[in-house]
Write a protein that holds these residues in place. Structure first.
Motif, PDB file in Angstrom:
ATOM      1  N   UNK B  97       0.799  -1.224   0.000  1.00  0.00           N
ATOM      2  CA  UNK B  97       0.000   0.000   0.000  1.00  0.00           C
ATOM      3  C   UNK B  97       0.827   1.267   0.000  1.00  0.00           C
ATOM      4  N   UNK B  99       2.598   3.016   1.965  1.00  0.00           N
ATOM      5  CA  UNK B  99       2.434   4.014   3.000  1.00  0.00           C
ATOM      6  C   UNK B  99       1.004   4.417   3.264  1.00  0.00           C
ATOM      7  N   UNK B 100       0.032   3.762   2.710  1.00  0.00           N
ATOM      8  CA  UNK B 100      -1.358   4.121   2.942  1.00  0.00           C
ATOM      9  C   UNK B 100      -1.876   3.346   4.144  1.00  0.00           C
ATOM     10  N   UNK B 101      -1.831   3.978   5.297  1.00  0.00           N
ATOM     11  CA  UNK B 101      -2.239   3.317   6.530  1.00  0.00           C
ATOM     12  C   UNK B 101      -3.749   3.235   6.640  1.00  0.00           C
TER      13      UNK B 101
END
Lengths: 112, 113
Positions: B97, B99-101
């Motif tokens: 992802x 860095x898409x938390x």
């Protein structure tokens, strides 16, 4: 928060008007993010950027666009604001993906 | 899609006790799990990050555990103080992802004197 500022802090706007929120960082971090926070939904990713002119959509990107022409600035635009976009918007930065974020203080947006 | 559940919306404890907050997730395990603190009207503040190959991480009075078998992370605050009162968020990150938390809704902790 040190190194990251959001403007404006508060805004009231009318339905149908365009709105731009600004995120400015002085940390020279590569990654920048826009989240919205709503009761019952937590923080949800709108858009993110992994470099100048490199952006991608998040979970709730419909109705939003972003631009990043400089490392330090990440703009979020609501093309035609709707009441469902009333929320608190947070910008975040990180120098590595998946390595902890620094969040701004937020912008409280009310669409009437 | 991934679902994150943090234990009850509110947790009340007495000063000096250990607060334990839970973060449960479904489906596949994340590469990283993070914990944040958020005070009213402020942005979240990063506290700790734990990777999938780490069982435990400590920072002063804070301790985080990560059990990929149970699909759960526990966040402990020992010797709690009224100043620890805040909302605590967990966030999951997956290598794919970029860095898409994905954030949980948070647990509001109140420490009473």
């Amino acid at each position: 928060d040190a190194g990251i500022t959001q403007s404006p802090r508060h805004k009231v706007t009318e339905t149908g008007t365009p709105v731009t929120l600004r995120c400015h960082q002085t940390e020279n971090h590569r990654y920048m993010y826009w989240y919205r926070q709503d009761p019952g939904h937590g923080l949800r990713l709108i858009h993110y950027s992994y470099g100048v002119k490199d952006t991608d959509k998040g979970e709730v990107s419909d109705g939003y666009s972003v631009s990043r022409s400089k490392t330090e600035d990440f703009l979020l635009t609501l093309e035609s604001a709707t009441s469902s976009q009333t929320s608190v918007y947070f910008c975040a930065i990180s120098d590595e993906a998946n390595y902890g974020y620094t969040f701004g203080s937020g912008t409280r947006l009310t669409v009437v | 899609s991934q679902k994150i559940e943090q234990n009850s919306e509110a947790l009340n404890i007495q000063e000096g006790k250990t607060a334990t907050l839970t973060c449960n997730y479904t489906n596949y395990s994340p590469a990283y799990l993070q914990w944040y603190r958020q005070d009213p009207g402020r942005g979240p503040v990063f506290l700790l990050l734990i990777r999938e190959n780490e069982k435990e991480k400590r920072k002063e009075r804070l301790k985080v555990t990560f059990d990929t078998t149970l699909k759960q992370s526990l966040f402990h605050i020992t010797a709690s103080q009224p100043a620890d009162s805040a909302t605590y968020l967990c966030a999951l990150d997956y290598n794919t992802n970029a860095g898409k938390s994905t954030f949980g809704d948070g647990t509001t902790l109140t420490v009473k004197p």
